[in-house]
Design a protein around this motif. Structure first.
Motif, PDB file in Angstrom:
ATOM      1  N   LEU A  85       0.439  -1.085  -0.060  1.00 50.18           N
ATOM      2  CA  LEU A  85       0.016   0.092  -0.139  1.00 50.18           C
ATOM      3  C   LEU A  85       0.568   1.247  -0.277  1.00 50.18           C
ATOM      4  N   SER A  86       1.887   0.848   0.493  1.00 54.68           N
ATOM      5  CA  SER A  86       3.115   2.244   0.607  1.00 54.68           C
ATOM      6  C   SER A  86       3.656   2.523  -0.838  1.00 54.68           C
ATOM      7  N   GLU A  87       3.689   1.697  -1.306  1.00 51.58           N
ATOM      8  CA  GLU A  87       3.982   1.744  -2.330  1.00 51.58           C
ATOM      9  C   GLU A  87       3.170   2.044  -3.563  1.00 51.58           C
ATOM     10  N   TYR A  88       1.671   1.971  -3.143  1.00 52.84           N
ATOM     11  CA  TYR A  88       0.877   2.287  -4.136  1.00 52.84           C
ATOM     12  C   TYR A  88       0.747   3.687  -4.428  1.00 52.84           C
ATOM     13  N   ILE A  89       0.687   4.265  -2.597  1.00 54.68           N
ATOM     14  CA  ILE A  89       0.070   5.383  -2.540  1.00 54.68           C
ATOM     15  C   ILE A  89       1.688   6.548  -2.855  1.00 54.68           C
ATOM     16  N   ARG A  90       2.851   6.352  -2.572  1.00 50.90           N
ATOM     17  CA  ARG A  90       3.928   6.717  -3.020  1.00 50.90           C
ATOM     18  C   ARG A  90       4.033   7.202  -4.891  1.00 50.90           C
ATOM     19  N   THR A  91       2.810   6.084  -5.240  1.00 53.13           N
ATOM     20  CA  THR A  91       3.122   5.704  -6.644  1.00 53.13           C
ATOM     21  C   THR A  91       2.712   7.271  -7.612  1.00 53.13           C
ATOM     22  N   LEU A  92       1.503   7.136  -6.651  1.00 51.04           N
ATOM     23  CA  LEU A  92       0.104   8.087  -7.255  1.00 51.04           C
ATOM     24  C   LEU A  92      -0.611   8.963  -6.727  1.00 51.04           C
ATOM     25  N   PHE A  93       0.049   9.374  -5.596  1.00 50.67           N
ATOM     26  CA  PHE A  93       0.098  10.896  -4.620  1.00 50.67           C
ATOM     27  C   PHE A  93       1.567  11.127  -4.416  1.00 50.67           C
ATOM     28  N   GLN A  94       0.547  13.246  -3.955  1.00 50.68           N
ATOM     29  CA  GLN A  94       1.942  13.655  -3.698  1.00 50.68           C
ATOM     30  C   GLN A  94       1.464  13.458  -1.591  1.00 50.68           C
ATOM     31  N   ASN A  95       2.352  13.897  -0.779  1.00 58.19           N
ATOM     32  CA  ASN A  95       2.343  13.606   0.208  1.00 58.19           C
ATOM     33  C   ASN A  95       1.131  14.622   1.176  1.00 58.19           C
ATOM     34  N   ASP A  96       0.528  15.509   0.720  1.00 58.90           N
ATOM     35  CA  ASP A  96      -0.307  16.609   1.166  1.00 58.90           C
ATOM     36  C   ASP A  96      -1.214  16.379   0.578  1.00 58.90           C
ATOM     37  N   GLU A  97      -1.667  15.660  -0.576  1.00 58.33           N
ATOM     38  CA  GLU A  97      -3.354  15.224  -1.131  1.00 58.33           C
ATOM     39  C   GLU A  97      -3.670  14.146   0.112  1.00 58.33           C
ATOM     40  N   TYR A  98      -4.825  14.731  -0.448  1.00 60.19           N
ATOM     41  CA  TYR A  98      -5.726  13.793   0.418  1.00 60.19           C
ATOM     42  C   TYR A  98      -6.260  12.214  -1.082  1.00 60.19           C
ATOM     43  N   VAL A  99      -6.488  11.042   0.823  1.00 62.60           N
ATOM     44  CA  VAL A  99      -6.641  10.004  -0.416  1.00 62.60           C
ATOM     45  C   VAL A  99      -8.019   9.444   0.742  1.00 62.60           C
ATOM     46  N   GLY A 100      -9.000   8.578  -0.460  1.00 64.63           N
ATOM     47  CA  GLY A 100     -10.027   7.763   0.492  1.00 64.63           C
ATOM     48  C   GLY A 100      -9.702   6.566  -0.146  1.00 64.63           C
ATOM     49  N   TRP A 145     -21.226  -8.377  -2.253  1.00 67.93           N
ATOM     50  CA  TRP A 145     -19.930  -7.145  -1.101  1.00 67.93           C
ATOM     51  C   TRP A 145     -20.039  -5.786  -1.647  1.00 67.93           C
ATOM     52  N   LEU A 146     -21.111  -4.593  -1.020  1.00 68.67           N
ATOM     53  CA  LEU A 146     -20.526  -3.815  -1.540  1.00 68.67           C
ATOM     54  C   LEU A 146     -20.000  -2.568  -0.678  1.00 68.67           C
ATOM     55  N   PRO A 147     -18.935  -1.800  -1.128  1.00 65.63           N
ATOM     56  CA  PRO A 147     -18.081  -0.839  -0.706  1.00 65.63           C
ATOM     57  C   PRO A 147     -19.416  -0.369   0.931  1.00 65.63           C
ATOM     58  N   GLY A 148     -19.063   0.357   1.748  1.00 65.10           N
ATOM     59  CA  GLY A 148     -19.981   0.409   2.842  1.00 65.10           C
ATOM     60  C   GLY A 148     -20.182   2.018   3.115  1.00 65.10           C
ATOM     61  N   GLY A 149     -20.685   3.076   2.357  1.00 61.17           N
ATOM     62  CA  GLY A 149     -20.467   4.376   2.687  1.00 61.17           C
ATOM     63  C   GLY A 149     -19.471   4.885   1.662  1.00 61.17           C
ATOM     64  N   LYS A 150     -18.984   6.039   2.173  1.00 60.80           N
ATOM     65  CA  LYS A 150     -18.198   7.142   1.814  1.00 60.80           C
ATOM     66  C   LYS A 150     -17.103   6.774   2.373  1.00 60.80           C
ATOM     67  N   GLY A 151     -16.592   6.008   3.764  1.00 58.72           N
ATOM     68  CA  GLY A 151     -15.228   6.055   4.136  1.00 58.72           C
ATOM     69  C   GLY A 151     -15.379   7.057   4.874  1.00 58.72           C
ATOM     70  N   ILE A 152     -13.547   6.888   4.959  1.00 67.79           N
ATOM     71  CA  ILE A 152     -12.117   8.333   4.773  1.00 67.79           C
ATOM     72  C   ILE A 152     -12.318   8.431   3.801  1.00 67.79           C
ATOM     73  N   TYR A 153     -12.084   9.828   3.483  1.00 67.90           N
ATOM     74  CA  TYR A 153     -10.926  11.195   3.110  1.00 67.90           C
ATOM     75  C   TYR A 153     -11.023  12.081   3.202  1.00 67.90           C
ATOM     76  N   SER A 154     -10.334  12.667   4.458  1.00 66.12           N
ATOM     77  CA  SER A 154      -9.199  13.415   4.903  1.00 66.12           C
ATOM     78  C   SER A 154      -8.486  12.883   5.392  1.00 66.12           C
ATOM     79  N   VAL A 155      -7.705  12.302   4.815  1.00 60.35           N
ATOM     80  CA  VAL A 155      -6.452  12.160   5.297  1.00 60.35           C
ATOM     81  C   VAL A 155      -5.481  12.343   4.618  1.00 60.35           C
ATOM     82  N   THR A 156      -4.243  12.390   4.423  1.00 60.52           N
ATOM     83  CA  THR A 156      -3.518  13.122   3.578  1.00 60.52           C
ATOM     84  C   THR A 156      -2.443  12.107   2.962  1.00 60.52           C
ATOM     85  N   ALA A 157      -1.682  11.902   1.887  1.00 59.48           N
ATOM     86  CA  ALA A 157      -1.185  10.824   1.671  1.00 59.48           C
ATOM     87  C   ALA A 157       0.339  10.495   2.829  1.00 59.48           C
ATOM     88  N   GLY A 158       0.613  11.926   3.427  1.00 59.79           N
ATOM     89  CA  GLY A 158       2.496  11.791   4.159  1.00 59.79           C
ATOM     90  C   GLY A 158       2.132  10.776   5.062  1.00 59.79           C
TER      91      GLY A 158
END
Length: 764
Positions: free
Chosen positions: A149-164, A182-195
């Motif tokens: 997951l760390s490699e995935y995030i570093r590849t796709l996001f900047q540290n100050d960008e929010y990840v959902g 099985w379906l995703p349950g709601g909006k999940g988390i979207y206010s935490v940064t990649a860093g």
């Protein structure tokens, strides 16, 4: 009225620029089915930068020809797919809005391309599945879930960008077979940064759930691949339209992987879903939502044509994808690879365009040197090969149409055309100027004048388009479609001013216009012959290639250019012409009524008009009328010089012709009568000068120039003789010449140095 309001509200929320060709047609079909008008569809379509005038009107009648009707449900789905909210009242009932709506089958209209994309018209098929060598997925890297997951995030996001991301799930209602999803349950988390996520993952060991939360082991977890604004998870909350999801679960995973590699997709991260599919996070790098939609449509179309059936629901930029590192039914949702294929969207799009540009491959001359392809057969001997292009140019009312109709007859019958032998073949004459009756009568008159009993009249087809002409870029595909199976040796278009697109003085626009002739030549494997008019003014002092009106492209584009320029015929020459043609007409009359008449008169008398008319009167009471008719016909003939330039053959000497309805007459006798005639504005031909004359003219010119130089020097000396010494340097500066030149000029003009002063000059 309720239906129309519903349609209007749906259309308001659908950007036509976000639709591919089929979706746009389906929207039009739904509008028509629900009682909307052509004007409604056209007005809405104008919001699309790809809009072209009359596109809607040409397709309207064919929209309801499918096996099943396209209904308002299509508009609802198109609206929903773009984040819109359909109106509360639907023409098909309130509960209709709450049901899944399938997209209707593609609508096919004959004569139009399937894809509205501007990227060419090739088939865009790169992967041939019958030749596909399947590659296995790379083996598991052995990294832990947090590391993947760390490699995935570093590849796709900047540290100050929010990840959902979403770790919770719920089960849907059972379907007809009783199966739940099985379906995703709601909006999940979207206010935490990649860093922040990376810091937590670095300190969690192997406990991925300690960072993202525990997930249901039957369904895994999900993550959004584009950065968010930290306020929500809708498309409107996406801050950078960076990536799109490509997922296909209809073929084996290894085959999916192989096709992705063969397509060189610019994949930032490739994730195994833990199930039947791979999730390719593809670089889109769009500047805004509209550009994102267009690029994703293009991406999905390429994938579809190459064996990846993409779920179109996945195209939203805020879409969830499988989170690498989480387990799903005992199988890791693992990160297969990062940074596959092309490095960027633009690099990939250029690569796709290059593979589908329909241009021939580069070939090495060494490979074909010993086996060169044969040259195409001549269609017009020494002038034009089959499959090449020829332009006939001339002034208005020059009989160009007759000349081209004569050519059509010559090709159809395998006869000569103004002295050049033609190869027999089928010909299509595209008549853009004459009414149908006039055109057909002209062809018959030509056959009669040539005294040909038309054995091959079926070799001539006529397409009468007066009043129905289209611009050449629209006419060419229609012409090709009608002619593709007819086996034409030549297509003749008369005249091209009826089909010109753009400014005829613009080189680039006329180059594009002439490219349409190349398409016809290539597709039909035949010659294209077309005519154009001269520019205004006298043409006598211009070269043949400079006389056609407009851009010089008209001279450079064709493989052969045949040009006609009218000749001036004064009264003396007109008398000679009348005399000649009267003599020939009376000779033919006497040959008809008394074949031995030449034996009964002197040889010289056979060429004397007075003798012939006298003899004819004795044998045919109609002789005077025949002679009078010939007198008037010869008096009305126009004279022409035929020149040209050729690409494939040596140039030919100018030849001459008379135009006498309905034929152009050539031959040795015509050359004799017109060889020294001049075109309007043409200077008389001067005989070359002898050596003595050239020497005399040279001496006279040199003496004149010397006298002028002496006079110029004396005037300059007088201007400088103001009480100060006239020196070489002062004169050189005054005349703007070197001092050596000034010194020579002063000597030639008779000036001298006073004793003891080499640089000063006085008048002797």
């Amino acid at each position: 009225m309720e239906n129309l309001d519903f349609i209007a509200e749906c259309l308001r929320q659908i950007d036509p620029a976000s639709l591919d060709y089929n979706e746009w047609l389906q929207a039009g079909a739904a509008i028509k089915h629900e009682g909307g008008s052509l004007e409604m569809w056209d007005t809405w379509s104008r919001r699309d930068p790809r809009y072209r005038k009359d596109d809607c009107s040409r397709r309207w009648d064919g929209l309801d020809k499918g096996a099943s009707p396209v209904t308002a449900g299509t508009l609802v789905k198109l609206c929903r797919d773009r984040g819109g909210t359909p109106p509360a009242v639907c023409p098909q009932g309130d509960d209709f809005l709450n049901q899944p709506i399938p997209m209707e089958e593609p609508i096919t209209l004959p004569g139009f391309r399937e894809n509205r994309s501007s990227r060419g018209n090739a088939d865009q098929q790169i992967v041939r599945k019958e030749w596909l060598e399947i590659e296995p997925l790379p083996p598991d890297s052995g990294k832990s879930g947090p590391q993947e997951l760390s490699e995935y995030i570093r590849t796709l996001f900047q540290n100050d960008e929010y990840v959902g991301y979403v770790a919770t799930a719920f089960q849907s209602e059972p379907d007809a077979s009783g199966k739940r999803k099985w379906l995703p349950g709601g909006k999940g988390i979207y206010s935490v940064t990649a860093g922040e996520l990376l810091r937590q993952l670095a300190h969690c060991g192997t406990d991925l759930g300690g960072v993202i939360g525990d997930w249901e082991p039957e369904c895994g977890a999900w993550i959004r691949f584009n950065p968010l604004d930290g306020k929500g998870v809708a498309d409107a909350n996406v801050t950078d339209f960076r990536f799109a999801l490509v997922e296909s679960d209809e073929i084996p995973v290894n085959e999916q992987y192989t096709i992705c590699r063969k397509l060189e997709l610019p994949i930032a991260a490739l994730v195994h879903s833990g199930g039947k599919s791979l999730h390719a996070i593809v670089r889109i790098e769009a500047g805004d939502y509209r550009e994102y939609q267009k690029r994703v449509d293009f991406l999905y179309e390429i994938c579809r044509k190459n064996g990846l059936s993409i779920d179109r629901k996945n195209r939203n930029p805020s879409r969830l994808s499988r989170l690498p590192g989480a387990d799903r039914e005992g199988v890791r949702q693992r990160l297969v690879a990062t940074n596959l294929g092309k490095a960027s969207w633009n690099e990939w799009a250029d690569w796709i365009a290059a593979l589908n540009d329909e241009l021939p491959d580069v070939e090495c001359l060494g490979d074909v040197w010993g086996n060169l392809p044969p040259l195409a057969d001549c269609l017009i001997e020494g002038i034009l090969r089959k499959g090449h292009k020829m332009l006939v140019s001339g002034p208005s009312k020059a009989g160009k149409s007759f000349l081209l109709l004569e050519l059509a007859v010559a090709i159809a019958e395998g006869k000569e055309w103004i002295g050049w032998k033609c190869r027999q073949g089928r010909v299509l004459y595209v008549n853009l100027e004459l009414d149908r009756a006039s055109c057909l009568h002209r062809i018959r008159d030509i056959y009669k004048a040539k005294k040909i009993n038309p054995p091959a009249i079926e070799n001539i087809d006529v397409w009468n388009l007066r009043g129905n002409a289209l611009p050449m870029d629209e006419l060419a595909p229609r012409l090709i479609r009608r002619a593709i199976k007819r086996g034409y040796a030549a297509v003749i278009l008369d005249p091209i001013y009826k089909v010109i697109t753009g400014d005829e003085n613009s080189a680039d626009q006329m180059a594009k216009f002439c490219n349409q002739f190349d398409k016809v030549c290539t597709e039909l494997k035949c010659s294209v012959i077309y005519c154009h008019h001269h520019s205004k003014g006298d043409q006598g002092q211009k070269r043949a290639q400079d006389r056609a009106s407009g851009s010089g492209v008209f001279a450079r584009d064709p493989d052969a250019l045949i040009d006609l320029v009218e000749l001036e015929i004064d009264e003396k020459r007109r008398e000679q012409i009348r005399y000649h043609f009267q003599v020939r007409r009376l000779q033919r009359l006497l040959d008809t009524v008394h074949c031995r008449w030449r034996e009964e008169i002197e040889m010289e008398d056979a060429e004397r008009l007075e003798t012939l008319i006298s003899r004819a009167r004795e044998l045919d009471p109609d002789a005077d009328r025949v002679n009078a008719d010939e007198f008037h016909a010869a008096g009305a003939m126009t004279g022409w010089r035929i020149g040209g330039i050729l690409r494939e053959f040596p140039s030919f000497p100018d030849r001459h012709a008379f135009f006498r309805y309905p034929l152009h007459l050539t031959g040795d006798e015509v050359e004799t009568l017109l060889c020294d005639a001049r075109a309007t504005g043409e200077l008389p031909v001067r005989a070359p000068l002898s050596r003595e004359e050239r020497a005399r003219i040279g001496k006279e010119t040199a003496a004149k120039k010397k006298a002028e130089t002496i006079q110029e020097t004396r005037v300059a000396f007088a201007a400088l003789d103001d009480g100060k010494p006239v020196t070489t340097k002062r004169l050189a500066d005054y005349l703007g010449v070197d001092e050596s030149v000034a010194r020579k000029r002063l000597g030639n003009a008779g000036f001298q140095h006073p004793e003891g002063a080499k640089s000063v000059w006085i008048d002797a």
